[in-house]
Design an enzyme around this catalytic site. Sequence first.
Site, mmCIF file in Angstrom:
data_model
loop_
_atom_site.group_PDB
_atom_site.id
_atom_site.type_symbol
_atom_site.label_atom_id
_atom_site.label_comp_id
_atom_site.label_asym_id
_atom_site.label_seq_id
_atom_site.Cartn_x
_atom_site.Cartn_y
_atom_site.Cartn_z
ATOM 1 N N ASP A 1 -7.656 -7.614 1.523
ATOM 2 C CA ASP A 1 -6.658 -7.734 2.588
ATOM 3 C C ASP A 1 -7.277 -7.223 3.873
ATOM 4 O O ASP A 1 -8.197 -6.394 3.847
ATOM 5 C CB ASP A 1 -5.404 -6.911 2.273
ATOM 6 C CG ASP A 1 -5.592 -5.436 2.635
ATOM 7 O OD1 ASP A 1 -5.157 -5.030 3.728
ATOM 8 O OD2 ASP A 1 -6.208 -4.696 1.837
ATOM 9 N N ASP B 1 0.852 -1.183 0.000
ATOM 10 C CA ASP B 1 0.000 0.000 0.000
ATOM 11 C C ASP B 1 0.888 1.232 0.000
ATOM 12 O O ASP B 1 2.073 1.164 0.297
ATOM 13 C CB ASP B 1 -0.979 -0.012 1.171
ATOM 14 C CG ASP B 1 -0.300 -0.109 2.521
ATOM 15 O OD1 ASP B 1 0.910 0.127 2.590
ATOM 16 O OD2 ASP B 1 -0.982 -0.427 3.507
#
Length: 372
Positions: A262, A89
């Site tokens: 996720d 990320d």
Amino acid sequence: MNFELLATDGKARRGRLTFPRGVVETPAFMPVGTYGTVKGMLPRDIEDIGAQIILGNTFHLWLRPGTEVIQRHGDLHDFMQWKGPILTDSGGFQVFSLGAMRKIKEEGVTFASPVDGAKVFMGPEESMAVQRALGSDIVMIFDECTPYPADHDVAKRSMELSLRWAKRSKIAHGDSPSALFGIVQGGMHEDLRLRSLDGLQEIGFDGLAIGGLSVGEPKEEMIRVLDFLPPQMPADKPRYLMGVGKPEDLVEGVRRGVDMFDCVMPTRNARNGHLFVDSGVIKIRNSVHKHDDSTLDPTCDCYTCKHFSRAYLHHLDKCGEMLGSMLNTIHNLRHYQRVMAGLREAIQQGTLAAFVDAFYAKRGLPTPPLDA
């Protein structure tokens, strides 16, 4: 990265992501390895539970140990000895989570480091540079995670800033061989979400994520966004729902056309003694398990369920033994992977509705409605 759409069942999709480092069957759940480790798991354990891709955290790895340390080993794969693909990320959500500790401007975000309090700046260019140094297989653009609640004006300004940052992220990504994913923002406002999606498609990305959900909104609001947004997303690119969630949330996301997920929930809950089974959640520290010599879940094929009783897991939890957290984590992550494998098979066979009905029946719950 190559994405193949192999089968559909209603809105649900069965696909395959191919990287130089390996194949990822979708729908897929990615265990979270924030600091270059999935807490309590050796890399071989992650392979054993069936995960094909994991998530790393750009923000935290940048601050500690730093890219210089990691690059001495090669990249993040070499540093943590994980051979498969890694998605990182961008750091946007972590910056958002700092609240009053950060200041957002057009250039990027200035904040006090949670490690040592030092003043730090991160913008799209910095995020892309860090992710390139990490050797990420999937790079996420740097964006602002729109807070909840946000009225239309606040969400609009945030979404437009994220689009400008998306353009800068794409330019900074340059000729990197890694896949680059855009992130759809816009809060709970349908028109803003669709404008964000249009803007990202104009820029051009290898995949698209849905951001700004599971940030405190009621579940009904999340489902409403998932009802209208994924069908508008391009069919030939993977769709990633960020930071979600419970097994039920994964099922509902898949039913609506999401490919990737996720969440820290399976690992965090494992450390707190909350274990996922087909019937729901077992709180292993409760005294009812003290004398229970049965396995945690007779349908589960994980190392924990094959070898240990509920009484032993209860004992480890009560004593605060690290082995308890490790065994719990192995089980929870394997449960998530089993759910995803079941969803993939059901989509492939055209039996998703029956799978979903059985999934909820085992939990004693009715199957939630699904918009056509």
